[in-house]
Design a protein around this motif. Structure first.
Motif, PDB file in Angstrom:
ATOM      1  N   HIS A 216      -3.003   2.513   9.683  1.00 58.16           N
ATOM      2  CA  HIS A 216      -2.208   3.728   9.518  1.00 58.16           C
ATOM      3  C   HIS A 216      -2.735   4.948  10.260  1.00 58.16           C
ATOM      4  O   HIS A 216      -2.080   5.991  10.284  1.00 58.16           O
ATOM      5  CB  HIS A 216      -2.068   4.049   8.031  1.00 58.16           C
ATOM      6  CG  HIS A 216      -1.368   2.991   7.260  1.00 58.16           C
ATOM      7  ND1 HIS A 216      -0.013   2.750   7.397  1.00 58.16           N
ATOM      8  CD2 HIS A 216      -1.818   2.069   6.359  1.00 58.16           C
ATOM      9  CE1 HIS A 216       0.339   1.752   6.605  1.00 58.16           C
ATOM     10  NE2 HIS A 216      -0.726   1.322   5.964  1.00 58.16           N
ATOM     11  N   PHE A 217      -3.921   4.862  10.883  1.00 61.03           N
ATOM     12  CA  PHE A 217      -4.443   5.996  11.628  1.00 61.03           C
ATOM     13  C   PHE A 217      -4.531   5.646  13.121  1.00 61.03           C
ATOM     14  O   PHE A 217      -4.723   4.526  13.500  1.00 61.03           O
ATOM     15  CB  PHE A 217      -5.821   6.408  11.101  1.00 61.03           C
ATOM     16  CG  PHE A 217      -5.764   7.096   9.774  1.00 61.03           C
ATOM     17  CD1 PHE A 217      -5.568   8.469   9.689  1.00 61.03           C
ATOM     18  CD2 PHE A 217      -5.890   6.375   8.595  1.00 61.03           C
ATOM     19  CE1 PHE A 217      -5.519   9.122   8.461  1.00 61.03           C
ATOM     20  CE2 PHE A 217      -5.828   7.013   7.368  1.00 61.03           C
ATOM     21  CZ  PHE A 217      -5.647   8.375   7.287  1.00 61.03           C
TER      22      PHE A 217
ATOM     23  N   VAL B   7       0.855  -1.180   0.000  1.00 65.55           N
ATOM     24  CA  VAL B   7       0.000   0.000   0.000  1.00 65.55           C
ATOM     25  C   VAL B   7       0.894   1.234   0.000  1.00 65.55           C
ATOM     26  O   VAL B   7       1.788   1.363   0.847  1.00 65.55           O
ATOM     27  CB  VAL B   7      -0.931   0.023   1.229  1.00 65.55           C
ATOM     28  CG1 VAL B   7      -1.783   1.285   1.229  1.00 65.55           C
ATOM     29  CG2 VAL B   7      -1.821  -1.228   1.245  1.00 65.55           C
ATOM     30  N   MET B   8       0.665   2.137  -0.953  1.00 61.75           N
ATOM     31  CA  MET B   8       1.478   3.335  -1.072  1.00 61.75           C
ATOM     32  C   MET B   8       0.595   4.528  -1.425  1.00 61.75           C
ATOM     33  O   MET B   8      -0.572   4.361  -1.802  1.00 61.75           O
ATOM     34  CB  MET B   8       2.571   3.155  -2.143  1.00 61.75           C
ATOM     35  CG  MET B   8       3.577   2.054  -1.834  1.00 61.75           C
ATOM     36  SD  MET B   8       4.849   1.882  -3.124  1.00 61.75           S
ATOM     37  CE  MET B   8       5.700   3.463  -2.970  1.00 61.75           C
ATOM     38  N   VAL B   9       1.181   5.714  -1.309  1.00 59.76           N
ATOM     39  CA  VAL B   9       0.522   6.955  -1.719  1.00 59.76           C
ATOM     40  C   VAL B   9       1.380   7.620  -2.786  1.00 59.76           C
ATOM     41  O   VAL B   9       2.609   7.653  -2.669  1.00 59.76           O
ATOM     42  CB  VAL B   9       0.336   7.916  -0.528  1.00 59.76           C
ATOM     43  CG1 VAL B   9      -0.271   9.241  -0.989  1.00 59.76           C
ATOM     44  CG2 VAL B   9      -0.527   7.289   0.551  1.00 59.76           C
ATOM     45  N   ALA B  10       0.742   8.130  -3.824  1.00 58.77           N
ATOM     46  CA  ALA B  10       1.444   8.869  -4.870  1.00 58.77           C
ATOM     47  C   ALA B  10       0.807  10.244  -5.012  1.00 58.77           C
ATOM     48  O   ALA B  10      -0.418  10.395  -4.889  1.00 58.77           O
ATOM     49  CB  ALA B  10       1.374   8.126  -6.209  1.00 58.77           C
TER      50      ALA B  10
ATOM     51  N   LEU C  97      -9.651   3.193   2.907  1.00 59.14           N
ATOM     52  CA  LEU C  97     -10.421   1.970   3.093  1.00 59.14           C
ATOM     53  C   LEU C  97     -10.278   1.489   4.533  1.00 59.14           C
ATOM     54  O   LEU C  97      -9.242   1.715   5.172  1.00 59.14           O
ATOM     55  CB  LEU C  97      -9.935   0.892   2.124  1.00 59.14           C
ATOM     56  CG  LEU C  97     -10.071   1.219   0.628  1.00 59.14           C
ATOM     57  CD1 LEU C  97      -9.592   0.046  -0.210  1.00 59.14           C
ATOM     58  CD2 LEU C  97     -11.491   1.595   0.277  1.00 59.14           C
ATOM     59  N   PRO C  98     -11.309   0.823   5.081  1.00 61.60           N
ATOM     60  CA  PRO C  98     -11.268   0.404   6.490  1.00 61.60           C
ATOM     61  C   PRO C  98     -10.038  -0.405   6.857  1.00 61.60           C
ATOM     62  O   PRO C  98      -9.474  -0.215   7.943  1.00 61.60           O
ATOM     63  CB  PRO C  98     -12.549  -0.416   6.639  1.00 61.60           C
ATOM     64  CG  PRO C  98     -13.482   0.150   5.612  1.00 61.60           C
ATOM     65  CD  PRO C  98     -12.610   0.524   4.446  1.00 61.60           C
ATOM     66  N   CYS C  99      -9.592  -1.307   5.978  1.00 63.07           N
ATOM     67  CA  CYS C  99      -8.447  -2.146   6.312  1.00 63.07           C
ATOM     68  C   CYS C  99      -7.177  -1.327   6.479  1.00 63.07           C
ATOM     69  O   CYS C  99      -6.334  -1.612   7.344  1.00 63.07           O
ATOM     70  CB  CYS C  99      -8.246  -3.218   5.242  1.00 63.07           C
ATOM     71  SG  CYS C  99      -8.097  -2.569   3.569  1.00 63.07           S
TER      72      CYS C  99
ATOM     73  N   LEU D 208       3.376  -3.603  -5.051  1.00 63.31           N
ATOM     74  CA  LEU D 208       2.228  -2.711  -4.916  1.00 63.31           C
ATOM     75  C   LEU D 208       0.913  -3.402  -5.269  1.00 63.31           C
ATOM     76  O   LEU D 208       0.771  -4.001  -6.337  1.00 63.31           O
ATOM     77  CB  LEU D 208       2.427  -1.485  -5.826  1.00 63.31           C
ATOM     78  CG  LEU D 208       1.339  -0.419  -5.748  1.00 63.31           C
ATOM     79  CD1 LEU D 208       1.269   0.194  -4.357  1.00 63.31           C
ATOM     80  CD2 LEU D 208       1.595   0.660  -6.797  1.00 63.31           C
ATOM     81  N   LYS D 209      -0.071  -3.279  -4.378  1.00 70.08           N
ATOM     82  CA  LYS D 209      -1.406  -3.815  -4.611  1.00 70.08           C
ATOM     83  C   LYS D 209      -2.482  -2.730  -4.557  1.00 70.08           C
ATOM     84  O   LYS D 209      -3.524  -2.856  -5.193  1.00 70.08           O
ATOM     85  CB  LYS D 209      -1.736  -4.901  -3.568  1.00 70.08           C
ATOM     86  CG  LYS D 209      -0.791  -6.087  -3.610  1.00 70.08           C
ATOM     87  CD  LYS D 209      -0.778  -6.750  -4.990  1.00 70.08           C
ATOM     88  CE  LYS D 209       0.198  -7.922  -5.027  1.00 70.08           C
ATOM     89  NZ  LYS D 209       0.320  -8.495  -6.404  1.00 70.08           N
ATOM     90  N   ARG D 210      -2.217  -1.665  -3.802  1.00 74.20           N
ATOM     91  CA  ARG D 210      -3.201  -0.584  -3.699  1.00 74.20           C
ATOM     92  C   ARG D 210      -2.457   0.755  -3.636  1.00 74.20           C
ATOM     93  O   ARG D 210      -1.531   0.923  -2.840  1.00 74.20           O
ATOM     94  CB  ARG D 210      -4.092  -0.756  -2.476  1.00 74.20           C
ATOM     95  CG  ARG D 210      -5.178   0.309  -2.367  1.00 74.20           C
ATOM     96  CD  ARG D 210      -6.345  -0.158  -1.495  1.00 74.20           C
ATOM     97  NE  ARG D 210      -5.945  -0.721  -0.220  1.00 74.20           N
ATOM     98  CZ  ARG D 210      -5.945  -2.035   0.043  1.00 74.20           C
ATOM     99  NH1 ARG D 210      -6.334  -2.909  -0.860  1.00 74.20           N
ATOM    100  NH2 ARG D 210      -5.564  -2.461   1.232  1.00 74.20           N
TER     101      ARG D 210
END
Length: 344
Positions: A343-344, A234-237, A336-338, A274-276
């Motif tokens: 991360h929060f 899971v990453m952010v771009a 997303l909930p998962c 990467l998956k999401r």
């Protein structure tokens, strides 16, 4: 710094006060320091140059710090700024003249590596090698002014006190040829530097320099980006450095990548893990196009893309105007909930 340049720097440090009297003539000596307004020889006391070693041996003669801007460096930096140099070789030649040293042998000059062609990965790597630590620099002050306060030691950010700026037709005729700059490393999936992103800064305001294009990237950029953290499932771009750095203020555990522009963001290479991908878009047409393009590419590789929308024009605007708590709350709703639980 090594070889002849290191030897010249050492000799300059042995004559630190004489260097200051020549190139920082509007300052004066006080104790073991030379005090002046700034590296451009303005009157004042903000910049101090050490003239002798400290008692504990940690402070070296010739090292300077500007308490107002956070800039720091050595006597070669002072000579370069005083003479308006944009090429390091010119600074070494001036230092040799000051020290009354003979020029290097012709054979030694011929063996020197050629300057890398402008805009190439080699030129980008040389620029990166010439940078200084980021912390306590003008670049860190600039980011703090944009509410970006938390940075990790391993972040791909550095500082260059006198980065060459090539004026465009839209710049004024008297535009300075060099400014301090925040430098970010652009890397490929293996971590090799393929380019750099430069943000030129104005020491007088600690904001972007007053030039037509204060942000530019160079090198091989297609498919690559400025990476924060290792590749992960899971990453952010995001498009810009400040977008990604703003998100990292509230999501420090997530790996992220800045694409340097909307077009380059749409073309980033996907890590095998990467998956999401959470896509932090700017609220403009270029951001919409980049989201559509990267979503099509990701779908073909079985990667899920989840858009993240700012409340203002971009996420740095959210951080500055709404604060980190409001930004975190806005992002939590979009994850997303998962991933929200992790991360929060």
């Amino acid at each position: 710094m090594s070889g002849p340049a290191a030897e010249i720097a050492r000799r300059l440090s042995e004559n630190a006060e004489a260097v200051c009297r020549r190139y920082l003539s509007k300052g004066r000596r006080e104790g073991h320091y030379w005090l002046v307004g700034n590296i451009r020889n303005a009157p004042g006391r903000s910049l101090y140059v050490r003239l002798a070693s400290s008692a504990d041996g940690r402070g070296a003669p010739g090292k300077w710090t500007d308490a107002a801007s956070g800039e720091h460096g050595d006597l070669l930096d002072i000579i370069a700024t005083s003479c308006g140099h944009t090429i390091f070789r010119e600074t070494l030649e001036e230092a040799r003249r000051f020290l009354s040293l003979p020029p290097p042998p012709i054979g030694a000059r011929n063996r020197s590596p050629r300057k890398a062609p402008s805009g190439t990965p080699e030129a980008a790597r040389r620029l990166w090698a010439a940078t200084k630590p980021f912390m306590a620099s003008l670049a860190a002050t600039y980011l703090a002014g944009r509410s970006i306060l938390t940075l990790a030691p391993g972040d791909p950010l550095r500082f260059h006190p006198h980065c060459f700026y090539r004026p465009s037709e839209e710049d004024a005729p008297d535009t300075r040829p060099a400014w301090p700059a925040m430098i970010a490393a652009v890397t490929d999936l293996d971590g090799a530097i393929t380019g750099v992103h430069r943000t030129w800064l104005d020491p007088a305001t600690a904001d972007k320099a007053p030039v037509a294009y204060p942000r530019r990237a160079m090198g091989h950029l297609l498919g690559h980006g400025v990476r924060f953290g290792r590749a992960a499932r899971v990453m952010v771009a995001g498009e810009g450095l400040e977008t990604i750095l703003s998100l990292r203020q509230v999501l420090p555990s997530l790996s992220m990548i800045a694409g340097t522009s909307a077009a380059h963001l749409a073309a980033i290479a996907f890590p095998a893990e990467l998956k999401r991908l959470y896509f932090a878009r700017d609220d403009d047409p270029a951001g919409a196009i980049a989201l559509a393009t990267i979503s099509d590419r990701a779908a073909a590789g079985g990667i899920e893309v989840v858009p993240l929308e700012p409340e203002r024009d971009d996420f740095n605007g959210d951080l500055m105007s709404l604060g980190p708590r409001r930004l975190e709350a806005s992002l939590r709703k979009q994850f997303l909930p998962c991933d929200r639980l992790q991360h929060f």
